[in-house]
Design a protein around this motif. Structure first.
Motif, mmCIF file in Angstrom:
data_model
loop_
_atom_site.group_PDB
_atom_site.id
_atom_site.type_symbol
_atom_site.label_atom_id
_atom_site.label_comp_id
_atom_site.label_asym_id
_atom_site.label_seq_id
_atom_site.Cartn_x
_atom_site.Cartn_y
_atom_site.Cartn_z
ATOM 1 N N GLU A 459 0.813 -1.207 0.000
ATOM 2 C CA GLU A 459 0.000 0.000 0.000
ATOM 3 C C GLU A 459 0.853 1.266 0.000
ATOM 4 O OE1 GLU A 459 -2.409 -0.482 3.444
ATOM 5 O OE2 GLU A 459 -3.790 -1.916 2.502
ATOM 6 N N GLU A 460 1.949 1.245 0.750
ATOM 7 C CA GLU A 460 2.746 2.457 0.915
ATOM 8 C C GLU A 460 3.775 2.667 -0.193
ATOM 9 O OE1 GLU A 460 2.414 4.842 3.280
ATOM 10 O OE2 GLU A 460 0.605 3.790 3.926
ATOM 11 N N PHE A 461 4.316 1.571 -0.715
ATOM 12 C CA PHE A 461 5.394 1.693 -1.700
ATOM 13 C C PHE A 461 5.121 0.896 -2.974
ATOM 14 C CE2 PHE A 461 7.278 2.688 2.399
ATOM 15 C CZ PHE A 461 8.007 3.830 2.120
ATOM 16 N N ASP A 462 3.849 0.614 -3.225
ATOM 17 C CA ASP A 462 3.422 -0.050 -4.466
ATOM 18 C C ASP A 462 4.047 -1.415 -4.674
ATOM 19 O OD1 ASP A 462 1.683 1.988 -5.320
ATOM 20 O OD2 ASP A 462 3.378 3.154 -6.058
ATOM 21 N N GLY A 463 4.258 -2.129 -3.579
ATOM 22 C CA GLY A 463 4.649 -3.531 -3.709
ATOM 23 C C GLY A 463 6.090 -3.820 -3.371
#
Length: 806
Positions: A459-463
């Protein structure tokens, strides 16, 4: 060949076993002892499962990438989303944690806010130099820490997506392990003995929750969960199958010998793993439990036959001899077909599946000989069964169920065919609803804290699942040419426009940062230099990266300057979209990098996994065809009839289609764990088919080739055992649903479901098909059977032999 396994052969085999009981038991003990000496060679795998064969083009490209840039899965990330981290006490604890980790010999580099370096122009040396972002003397000042946070989020776009999320305010540290230890036990020791305790100490001191992820961390904790579950599966499968055995037979002694047999089988399975020097993987970890689940039905079938024989004539010796004589061939064939179901994985050209198939099939055959030797010997030493032990043969509820099935076979065959056709249509429709999963983490234990951490970074760093692009410029130092960098920048813009992918990291980022540094850190200049600027800016950048442990460029350009690397990450939920993503990147790459001047490779763990899933699916079809072919050969070996081959295949094809249909309608995707269901389930389901047909073959000879009478006699003789064994297999495989791994849960649940369908199909559809085709089958069998030499003694001769034996 047929004569070797005729009635006379099994009669001889039974006689040898019962006359040499001490010798046979001694051989079992010696073999168990020898295999136990191999346990010392058992070790757990430290590398990831790769479903593709070594010579596959995707694997070749991936290995070429690793040879240039080393193991890509060497990054561990520690993240936090809490503004309190920028208070003096918490920041001091954070600095202490990072410094402690950085001192570990397994760690190559730590990039964190506390030790963050920024590029600064040094005109006297004509290079950029790395200088600390923080002033250590001011970190106890809360106002200063707030300024550092503002500086990081506003003026250092190079680190955006790598160390911080500008929108949410979350930050993370990047820990790069020594690439040489990533696939060794050292990685496990570092994670479990150093990293995990250090993080726990930080959380206790600050009351701030940290999030930890990255492939080395995920793989280590994942492996630990697998090890814990081996004991759970063995204990649970042993408990439930033993309870079912006792429920059926009401005999502590018979239950005890069954438990002893499967425990010996488990010991053999570990012994063979050590003997072949195979690692314990997510698949081979299931072998001991499979041996228990498959072994107990063997014990049930032999014990049930013994009770049936003893109830007829009350002669224990004769009953023991006839157990082997009458069902030796049927039991052998059912175990062979089960072994074939697992052995088909050997043809997959994949090491992981090959090892699983070899060990399982060998142990199944070994378990057959263990059962057929030990069970008669054991019962020869204990008293004959009492009435309460054989009461199960006339148990009301089971008998009513079996009578209901037999009535339908006799009088409602048309209804059986209608239901079968409807189920077939249901399955075919469902098959077209199935999808393939490209998820790397879908099967991981969702209740474990490390899975929640994966979701956080998604969610925070796109995976956290890496996708790599390697660019070969076909000339040394070709990467640092401005034309190449501009092409890479255009490709990166295309990648970042793909919603499933994260911000990219490459040498382009560093060159942009170099220009920003050249202009005194002004973020407005975070861009590639112009043709006029390139000479002095790129020379500054090259000088800054010579012989430097903190060289930021070394991970994205090889030592010759010929190969460049672009890294992006993707959310795991988008694994199924990899083919479309790959095609979009490939289209742009071919346009920007002409094949005659460049070679672009798209690779990475996420792509290799997705390709491996597709490869397994292709092999599933070939493996099933191979299994069908071998089953057809066995039936042809018994009956010399093509129609009997069809009769044997149809009742086993229907359950597989039913399971596939349910997967389609319930949106259970095809993935490595669920793909294995079909081969395993077919190998087990076809057991009942061959058991029925083998008994039917014997009944034909007894009943002077009267089809109807032979079918009913076969049902009465083997139907109960088929029901018992199917129930045990159903509940036995249901044990795997206790797992915390989604893949293992799916494997256990779907196999159980398939076996339930298989039992009903073999008890109803199979005899109905035999009766419907009775005339032509009778003619073919009547013509062939007289060629087989059968040696059968009279009851009086057997009684005399038995008295001599026992």
């Amino acid at each position: 060949m047929i004569k070797w396994f005729s009635l006379g052969f099994w009669e001889l085999f039974a006689r040898i076993v019962l006359r040499n009981r001490i010798l046979m038991l001694s051989l079992v003990i010696v073999l168990t002892g020898l295999l136990a000496t191999q346990w010392k060679n058992i070790h757990f795998t430290h590398s990831e499962a790769n479903m593709l064969p070594d010579n596959n083009a995707v694997n070749i490209e991936y290995n070429a990438f690793l040879n240039k840039f080393g193991e890509e899965g060497n990054l561990i990330i520690i993240g936090v989303k809490n503004n309190a981290i920028f208070t003096p006490k918490a920041f001091a604890a954070w600095t202490k944690l990072m410094n402690k980790i950085n001192k570990e010999s397994a760690v190559d580099l730590v990039i964190s806010i506390n030790n963050l370096q920024r590029l600064q122009r040094n005109d006297s040396l004509q290079k950029f130099e790395l200088v600390p972002l923080l002033n250590p003397k001011q970190v106890l000042n809360k106002t200063y820490l707030s300024q550092v946070k503002k500086e990081l989020f506003t003026n250092l776009p190079f680190y955006e997506g790598l160390l911080f999320n500008k929108k949410s305010g979350s930050i993370r540290s990047a820990i790069y392990l020594d690439k040489k230890i990533v696939n060794t036990p050292i990685r496990k020791d570092f994670v479990l003995k150093h990293l995990v305790p250090a993080i726990a100490s930080f959380e206790k001191e600050t009351q701030i929750d940290l999030r930890v992820s990255g492939m080395p961390y995920i793989r280590t904790l994942n492996a630990e969960t697998i090890v814990k579950e081996i004991g759970l599966f063995i204990g649970a499968s042993l408990l439930i199958t033993s309870l079912l055995f006792f429920f059926f037979f009401r005999s502590f002694r018979a239950t005890l010998i069954s438990i002893i047999i499967v425990i010996i089988g488990v010991m053999w399975s570990f012994g063979f793993l050590g003997l072949f020097n195979y690692e314990i993987t997510v698949l081979t970890a299931l072998v001991p439990s499979l041996i228990i689940v498959i072994g107990i039905p063997n014990c049930i079938f032999l014990t049930n036959k013994y009770h049936q024989e003893y109830k007829v004539h009350g002669n224990k010796a004769k009953a023991l001899q006839r157990v082997t004589t009458k069902i030796g061939m049927a039991t052998l064939m059912t175990n062979v077909t089960t072994a074939i179901g697992f052995a088909t994985f050997v043809a997959s050209n994949n090491q992981l599946l090959l090892e699983f198939g070899v060990v399982t099939s060998i142990n199944i055959i070994g378990l057959f000989f263990l059962c057929i030797i030990v069970i008669p010997i054991f019962h020869s030493y204990i008293p004959a069964p009492k009435d309460r032990h054989t009461k199960h043969l006339d148990r009301g509820s089971v008998k009513h169920f079996m009578d209901w099935i037999l009535r339908n076979v006799k009088y409602n065959r048309f209804s059986i065919y209608i239901v079968a056709i409807l189920l077939l249509i249901f399955g075919i429709i469902g098959v077209f609803q199935m999808r393939i999963s490209g998820s790397l983490i879908e099967d991981m234990p969702k209740k474990e804290p490390f899975f929640e951490d994966i979701v956080f970074f998604e969610e925070e760093f796109d995976g956290v699942m890496p996708l790599e692009i390697m660019i070969d410029t076909k000339r040394k130092k070709g990467v640092m040419k401005l034309s190449t960098l501009k092409r890479m920048e255009e490709l990166e813009q295309t990648i970042e426009e793909i919603p499933e992918l994260s911000k990219t990291m490459s040498i382009v980022n560093l060159v942009k940062y170099s220009k920003q540094a050249y202009y005194n850190g002004n973020p407005e200049y975070y861009e590639l230099p112009t043709s006029q600027e390139q000479a002095f800016i790129l020379s500054y950048a090259k000088n800054a990266t010579k012989n430097n442990k903190d060289n930021l460029m070394k991970s994205y350009v090889d030592s010759t300057g010929q190969y460049a690397r672009i890294t992006t990450f993707m959310r795991d939920e988008n694994g199924g979209k990899i083919p479309e993503i790959e095609a979009e990147i490939r289209k742009e790459a071919d346009k920007l990098f002409p094949p005659d001047r460049y070679h672009v490779t798209i690779t990475g763990k996420a792509l290799v996994f997705q390709k491996g899933t597709g490869y397994l699916l292709d092999n599933l079809l070939s493996s099933l065809v191979f299994a069908f072919f071998l089953t057809a050969l066995l039936v042809a070996f018994m009956f010399r009839s093509f129609k009997m081959v069809l009769v044997s295949i149809i009742p086993n094809l229907l359950p597989l289609l039913m399971t596939a249909g349910i997967m389609g309608f319930l949106d259970i995707p095809l993935k490595p764990s669920t793909i294995l269901v079909f081969g395993i389930a077919f190998g087990l389901s076809v057991d009942d088919t061959l058991r029925f047909l083998a008994q039917y073959r014997e009944e034909l000879k007894k009943n002077n080739w009267k089809i109807r009478k032979s079918v009913y006699a076969t049902f009465n003789e083997s139907g109960l055992s088929m029901f018992y064994t199917s129930i045990v297999l159903f509940f036995g495989f249901s044990v795997f649903m206790l797992s915390s791994f989604g893949g293992t849960i799916a494997l256990g649940g779907l196999i159980s479901l398939t076996l339930l369908f298989g039992m009903l199909s073999n008890l109803m559809l199979l005899p109905a098909l035999v009766l419907t085709l009775n005339k032509t089958l009778a003619n073919e069998q009547e013509f062939i059977e007289p060629k087989i030499d059968i040696i059968e003694h009279s009851d009086e001769e057997i009684d005399n032999l038995d008295k001599q034996n026992l």
